[in-house]
Motif scaffolding. Structure first.
Motif, mmCIF file in Angstrom:
data_model
loop_
_atom_site.group_PDB
_atom_site.id
_atom_site.type_symbol
_atom_site.label_atom_id
_atom_site.label_comp_id
_atom_site.label_asym_id
_atom_site.label_seq_id
_atom_site.Cartn_x
_atom_site.Cartn_y
_atom_site.Cartn_z
ATOM 1 N N CYS A 121 0.836 -1.204 0.000
ATOM 2 C CA CYS A 121 0.000 0.000 0.000
ATOM 3 C C CYS A 121 0.872 1.255 0.000
ATOM 4 C CB CYS A 121 -0.909 -0.018 1.221
ATOM 5 S SG CYS A 121 -1.870 1.500 1.406
ATOM 6 N N CYS A 125 -8.871 4.029 -2.436
ATOM 7 C CA CYS A 125 -9.885 3.078 -1.958
ATOM 8 C C CYS A 125 -10.864 3.783 -1.019
ATOM 9 C CB CYS A 125 -9.221 1.892 -1.257
ATOM 10 S SG CYS A 125 -8.081 2.357 0.058
ATOM 11 N N CYS A 176 -2.452 6.055 -0.985
ATOM 12 C CA CYS A 176 -2.974 7.050 -1.921
ATOM 13 C C CYS A 176 -4.416 7.430 -1.578
ATOM 14 C CB CYS A 176 -2.907 6.507 -3.338
ATOM 15 S SG CYS A 176 -4.046 5.134 -3.605
HETATM 16 S S1 SF4 Z 1 -5.991 2.255 -3.004
HETATM 17 FE FE1 SF4 Z 1 -5.995 2.007 -0.798
HETATM 18 S S2 SF4 Z 1 -4.939 0.057 -0.467
HETATM 19 FE FE2 SF4 Z 1 -4.451 0.694 -2.559
HETATM 20 S S3 SF4 Z 1 -2.509 1.794 -2.346
HETATM 21 FE FE3 SF4 Z 1 -4.152 3.318 -2.233
HETATM 22 S S4 SF4 Z 1 -4.548 3.519 -0.039
HETATM 23 FE FE4 SF4 Z 1 -3.373 1.661 -0.275
#
Ligand code: SF4
Ligand code: FES
Lengths: 474, 239
Positions: B152, B158, B155
């Motif tokens: 992870c 999600c 970012c």
């Molecule tokens: S989408 Fe969520 S799980 Fe995937 S890298 Fe970004 S923060 Fe981490």
């Protein structure tokens, strides 16, 4: 004066090792030990990972035989998923495994061992390598390079990569075969078979010249362990475990691979990072056994392909009962190349081989999965445990070279006793000590799942174990 | 009152371009095929400005600003491709690699990972800071999906997609600084989450192998993100 001679490191094997020879007061060989000075923590860093990663993760134990790990790992995952993989998926996996057998055996025979045989164990070390062979025996060298290339190219065609292809997956393989790729592979397998047959014939004519080596290169009674098919034939992918003793008596047969722990135990010695597997019912170290090409040819009733079976008959003329000299690993390897290429040819001509149904999908449905296959160097065991969320809790890998550990030590001792005389230390003696190790084509990075290299260490010991002299190299 | 947006002019990499004051530098750059690397930004989600990969130089401002969150201003002069920016981007990517355990060769997203391809584009051929090798847990309790904190990059795509598009708000970020991590239902196992609808949007938007579909082997996880701009547009038109 009693002393210890150390050969350090052993060249032209995969990985790092050291050999110590202990001499007695009379300067005769008292004992010889084969140390593996590398430690890897592979089993440890699998913990907590999702099981479908295991094929690629464990394939990283080795750049020489990644396909074998892919296969054993995929089989262990199949077992965790409790699925039966589509028949064509299994056939394609086998094709890749035979290609791997071809390239790995070619590497062992031509690149690593032929310099000794062709140029002589006493040749200058600077010339006693594959380049030296290229100068003196260009045709044979070319054959060797081509044969290895054929094996690698077949792997690359199937897996889209020569090393570490991610094509073998839990449940089967991740893409089917197309007609033109099949035809390419078939053409190469035919060319390879010609080369393999030519080399085999040449090797057989040379055998008498190697009789002294054959007599003293790890020529001793031991058990043999490996897979055979349900019909008792040579088998590298499926099948059951068989154990034979040195007289040829079958002492274990049709043992389901899931029950391997009934017959295989693992011991640890302080002088080596490599584990010492042994045949459980006989105890340690009496239960010493050998695996790999020599063992497989000793174990099977027949190869099941015409040219390899003809060669097997000639191989069995060497002696009554199992062939005991480790020197003949080389011979067995050549026969297995012939067999592998014949099998590729057979499998690819099967009518369903282009089927697109090559993969089964499922979750982890069992908590433990065992995958056993025959790698070029011998029986490879992957034994996995997962938790309720399909994450790895434990992995036990028993690698081909590990099974041979006891036998390699025994082989080194025998060679040392025959050729090494402490008062007159000569290059040719040491060369033969190294060469006996190479018979087994050991892959030590696999066998120890190494994490790093230990500094090399040479010790000179007297009979009391007192250090007389010491040399350390980092 | 006029509903006409206020049109302004700015310069990006020497090109004079027009924009509205509501447009971000990134939007205008992309419209004109000027490539600015991004990681946390995803068309269709709110902007977050956390990854700092989209940093640009703006004349008269000593600070570097993120193109995704900075709005266009009249007569602004923007540079997107200077040596200084290249060095910064490289360093950011190296730090991301060093922070957790990104082991591409055994990752299900190998070959289809935004972090990996950005590293290639930005010429990251080694990592000059020491790796931290943290010991991080996986959450594999969900029936269909898996979270691997090792991969992870925080970012928050999600978190945003789940909140803004699916409306479930299963995901959050807990902890601060180096201890920050994503979690489901305020620290319930994902498999036990009551808010999760198992729609899988978080998996599809995740740029790396942190959120993946189960049953994929190495290099088999290919994500589909086309649905996102489509969904947002539909919502805008049918509020
Ligand atoms: S989408 Fe969520 S799980 Fe995937 S890298 Fe970004 S923060 Fe981490
Ligand atoms: S894309 Fe702008 S800060 Fe991440």
């Amino acid at each position: 004066m009693p002393r210890t001679i150390t050969i350090d490191p052993v060249t032209r094997i995969e990985g790092h090792a050291r050999i110590t020879i202990k001499l007695d007061d009379a300067g005769k060989v008292d004992d010889a030990l084969f140390h593996v000075t590398q430690f890897r923590g592979f089993e440890k860093f699998c913990e907590g990972r999702p099981f479908p990663e295991m094929p690629s993760l464990t394939a990283r134990t080795c750049g020489i035989c990644p396909v074998s790990h892919l296969m054993a790992a995929s089989k262990a995952c199949d077992s965790l998923m409790a699925v039966e993989i589509p028949p064509v998926g299994a056939k394609l996996r086998k094709v890749m495994n035979y290609a791997q057998m071809t390239q790995s055996h070619a590497l062992s025979f031509f690149h690593l061992s032929s310099p000794d045989m062709l140029l002589g164990w006493d040749a200058e070390p600077a010339k006693r390598n594959v380049l030296g062979v290229m100068v003196e025996f260009p045709e044979l060298a070319r054959d060797g390079i081509r044969l290895r290339q054929i094996g690698q190219t077949i792997i690359a065609i199937l897996g889209k990569k020569k090393i570490h292809p991610a094509w073998m997956v839990p449940g089967g393989v991740n893409s089917s075969l197309t007609a033109d790729k099949r035809d390419d592979i078939l053409r190469m397998a035919e060319e390879g078979l010609d080369i393999a047959q030519r080399t085999l014939t040449w090797f057989e004519t040379q055998l008498p010249a190697f009789s002294e080596e054959a007599d003293h290169f790890g020529n001793f009674p031991s058990l043999f362990l490996g897979l055979v098919s349900a019909e008792g034939k040579l088998e590298h992918y499926d099948g059951f475990l068989r154990v034979k003793d040195h007289t040829g008596k079958i002492i274990e047969d049709m043992v389901p691979t899931d029950n391997y722990q009934d017959i295989v135990g693992e011991a640890v010695e302080s002088f080596s990072y490599m584990k010492f597997p042994y045949y459980k019912p006989m105890g340690y170290p009496k239960g010493m056994y050998r695996v790999g090409p020599l063992a497989r040819l000793n174990l099977c009733d027949s190869c099941g392909t015409p040219l390899a079976d003809e060669a097997l008959l000639r191989f069995r003329q060497i002696q009554q009962g199992p062939v005991l000299s480790s020197f003949h690993y080389h011979y067995a390897r050549l026969i297995e190349i012939v067999h592998a290429l014949e099998r590729i040819n057979e499998l690819l001509r099967e009518s369903d081989i282009l089927s697109e149904h090559v993969r089964a999908r499922a979750r982890g449905n069992r908590r433990r999965g065992i995958g056993i296959a025959e790698a070029p160097r011998g029986t490879l065991i992957h034994d996995y445990h997962i938790d309720e969320h399909c994450l790895m809790t434990k992995a036990n890998l028993i690698i081909a070279t590990g099974h041979n550990n006891l036998a390699m030590n025994q082989g080194v001792k025998q060679v040392a006793q025959h050729w090494v005389d402490g008062n007159k230390l000569q290059e040719h003696m040491l060369n033969r000590v190294e060469a006996v190790i190479r018979c087994y084509d050991p892959c030590l990075s696999c066998a120890t799942h190494a994490l790093g290299k230990m500094p090399l260490h040479i010790q000179l010991l007297d009979t009391q174990g007192k250090v007389m002299d010491e040399l350390t190299r980092s | 009152m006029s509903t006409q947006p206020h049109i302004i002019t700015l310069t990006i990499d020497g090109r004079e371009l027009s924009a509205t004051v509501d447009d971000s530098i990134l939007t205008i750059a992309r419209q004109h095929k000027i490539d600015i690397p991004t990681l946390c930004f995803l068309e269709g989600l709110s902007t977050w400005g956390a990854c700092r990969l989209c940093l640009v130089e703006i004349e008269g401002t000593p600070k570097l600003l993120s193109a995704c969150t900075t709005k266009c201003v009249e007569n602004m002069v923007v540079k997107t491709d200077t040596e200084r920016l290249k060095q910064h981007r490289k360093m950011i990517i190296e730090l991301l690699f060093a922070e957790r355990n990104h082991i591409c060769s055994v990752c299900v997203s190998n070959g289809a990972c935004e972090l990996q391809s950005l590293a290639q584009e930005c010429g990251v051929d080694h990592v000059s800071v020491p790796y931290r090798y943290p010991s991080l847990q996986l959450d594999s309790s969900h029936d269909l999906f898996r979270l691997d904190n090792n991969r992870c990059i925080l970012c928050t795509r999600c978190v945003r997609v789940c909140d803004e598009i699916e409306g479930a708000h299963t995901w959050d970020v807990a902890g601060r600084g180096i201890d920050a991590h994503v979690l489901t239902d305020l620290n319930t196992l994902w498999g036990d989450s009551e808010s999760c609808t198992s729609c899988g949007k978080c998996v599809q938007v995740c740029p790396t192998g942190a959120l993946v579909q189960k049953g994929t082997a190495v290099a088999e996880m290919h994500k589909q993100r086309e649905f996102l701009p489509y969904l947002t547009k539909m919502r805008r038109n049918h509020p």
